[in-house]
Design an enzyme around this catalytic site. Structure first.
Site, PDB file in Angstrom:
ATOM      1  N   PHE A  45       0.828  -1.212   0.000  1.00  0.00           N
ATOM      2  CA  PHE A  45       0.000   0.000   0.000  1.00  0.00           C
ATOM      3  C   PHE A  45       0.863   1.263   0.000  1.00  0.00           C
ATOM      4  CE2 PHE A  45      -2.050   3.384   2.421  1.00  0.00           C
ATOM      5  CZ  PHE A  45      -3.313   3.475   1.839  1.00  0.00           C
ATOM      6  N   ASP A  46       1.868   1.322   0.877  1.00  0.00           N
ATOM      7  CA  ASP A  46       2.729   2.505   0.977  1.00  0.00           C
ATOM      8  C   ASP A  46       3.425   2.799  -0.342  1.00  0.00           C
ATOM      9  OD1 ASP A  46       2.316   1.328   3.613  1.00  0.00           O
ATOM     10  OD2 ASP A  46       3.745   2.807   4.351  1.00  0.00           O
ATOM     11  N   THR A  47       4.030   1.737  -0.900  1.00  0.00           N
ATOM     12  CA  THR A  47       4.789   1.912  -2.143  1.00  0.00           C
ATOM     13  C   THR A  47       3.887   2.389  -3.272  1.00  0.00           C
ATOM     14  OG1 THR A  47       6.362   0.192  -1.489  1.00  0.00           O
ATOM     15  CG2 THR A  47       6.258   0.754  -3.820  1.00  0.00           C
TER      16      THR A  47
END
Length: 442
Positions: A234-236
């Site tokens: 999700f972050d990437t």
């Protein structure tokens, strides 16, 4: 947002967040923000109504009964003592099966700035999406429950978002000034992952997976519907999309101490991340990832009309023409006139397309850049035909023309090609419907 302080963790919940299939935030394509039109407004300092939090710090958790209370109380005490604005702490419990829900409920009851929500499915990305989507705070952040990142970096993290300087802020363990304590295995994995990202997706941010990030709510409302992953990637994915859209990402060097009791399955996470990289790379290559709603309005003020674009195009063209003449003069003796013309025009065409993309037509980010350059090279062929034809005609009329005459003819032909180039760039390469959309035009 509900505060179920008396609900047993093993009893089915009637809280909406326990029914992921009914939550808009779990179905990005159905989110109301998908229907938002137009660009983001210009960045400006944010504020909150009296009594409302300016910052919402989310702590995503899964079976963290050992660390949750200690970490939340430490975070709460730090914010109470050092943070100059109203804040909220949201514990986002994604399907814990231990005592985590009971502890979270008790903390929400005891700490006035704390609340919690519970989701029926696992996934850090799912927890963040639900918590951020349901928050009204102008600035949204999250920290890992182990608080591996020193909390003194929290105010520097969110300050650029509050002031209007940046759209997203991330903690980085890989920048100069960071102090990191962790084992060699995790160090190697982290650095290899970020090297892979930079090489495969051509990203500029240094640390995708540090659990210490913040985003402006106006950005999150447009950005979250585009993020498909619900786990660790999700972050990437969020950062890649934001960077492709030209959003400003601020990096803060952090002090970080590895948690030896981390429950992260490194192998499974690495494989999931690799699949995520392949997926988003494929979406970018196909041009199916639209970031139109993430464009800022900074290019919408004076100077973006036809007259303003002509002025900027003219300035870029003047520099390109000068570069073309210099390159031709250098290449002419060893390669001959036609080869020198083609090489000089090719180099200047690539630079000209890149400069006009950013300066004349207001496109930021890497999305669509390759397609724009491909179309720009087709426009280059038109210019090459004009200049080569003019050169051939000159040599037919005067087999040994003086060098100044040769250059004058080429400059005249290049000016004609430049006018045609502007028409083609405006109507075909950067059509009005796609300007400012970043990868929407990919």
């Amino acid at each position: 947002m509900d505060h179920p302080t008396d609900r047993p963790s093993d009893r089915p919940s009637d809280h909406p967040s326990d029914r992921p299939s009914d939550r808009p935030s779990d179905r990005p394509s159905d989110r109301p923000t998908d229907r938002l039109m137009g660009r983001l407004p210009l960045r400006a300092p944010v504020s909150a109504p009296p009594g409302e939090p300016l910052l919402d710090v989310v702590v995503p958790v899964f079976n963290e009964e050992a660390d949750l209370e200690r970490s939340v109380r430490r975070l709460h005490a730090h914010l109470r003592e050092t943070f100059p604005y109203p804040f909220r702490i949201t514990v986002a419990d994604n399907a814990s099966t231990d005592e985590t829900p009971r502890i979270a409920a008790r903390l929400a009851a005891e700490l006035p700035e704390a609340q919690w929500l519970r989701l029926a499915e696992k996934g850090r990305g799912r927890a963040l999406r639900a918590a951020w989507s349901g928050s009204g705070a102008p600035v949204l952040a999250y920290v890992d429950v182990d608080l591996s990142t020193e909390l003194t970096a929290l105010l520097p993290l969110v300050a650029p978002l509050i002031s209007g300087h940046s759209d997203i802020a991330i903690g980085t363990r890989l920048a100069r000034g960071s102090r990191v304590v962790r084992g060699p295995k995790r160090e190697v994995i982290s650095r290899c992952y970020n090297v892979l990202l930079r090489s495969a997706l051509a990203v500029g941010f240094s640390d995708a997976q540090c659990g210490f990030k913040a985003v402006r709510r106006d950005v999150a409302e447009r950005l979250l519907p585009l993020v498909k992953d619900s786990g660790w990637f999700f972050d990437t994915e969020l950062l890649v999309i934001a960077e492709r859209a030209g959003l400003r990402i601020h990096e803060v060097p952090v002090d970080w101490i590895d948690d030896p009791d981390s429950r992260v399955d490194l192998l499974a996470t690495a494989l999931a991340d690799l699949r995520g990289i392949v997926r988003i790379g494929r979406d970018l290559a196909r041009g199916t990832l639209s970031t139109a709603a993430l464009r800022r309005s900074s290019a919408d003020h004076a100077g973006t009309g036809l007259a303003g674009r002509l002025l900027r195009f003219g300035a870029v063209g003047a520099v390109s023409t000068l570069g073309y003449v210099l390159l031709y003069a250098v290449l002419r003796p060893p390669t001959g006139p036609q080869a020198a013309n083609a090489l000089a025009l090719l180099v200047c065409a690539v630079a000209n397309t890149a400069a006009n993309r950013r300066l004349t037509f207001g496109l930021r980010g890497r999305g669509g850049a390759l397609r724009h350059q491909a179309k720009g090279l087709l426009v280059f062929l038109v210019g090459l035909a004009l200049t080569s034809g003019s050169l051939a005609t000159l040599h037919h009329v005067a087999p040994r023309p003086a060098r100044p005459t040769e250059i004058a003819v080429l400059v005249g032909a290049n000016l004609a090609a430049t006018l045609l180039r502007f028409v083609l760039l405006r109507a075909w390469v950067f059509p009005a419907g796609r300007r400012g959309t970043g990868s929407a035009a990919a």
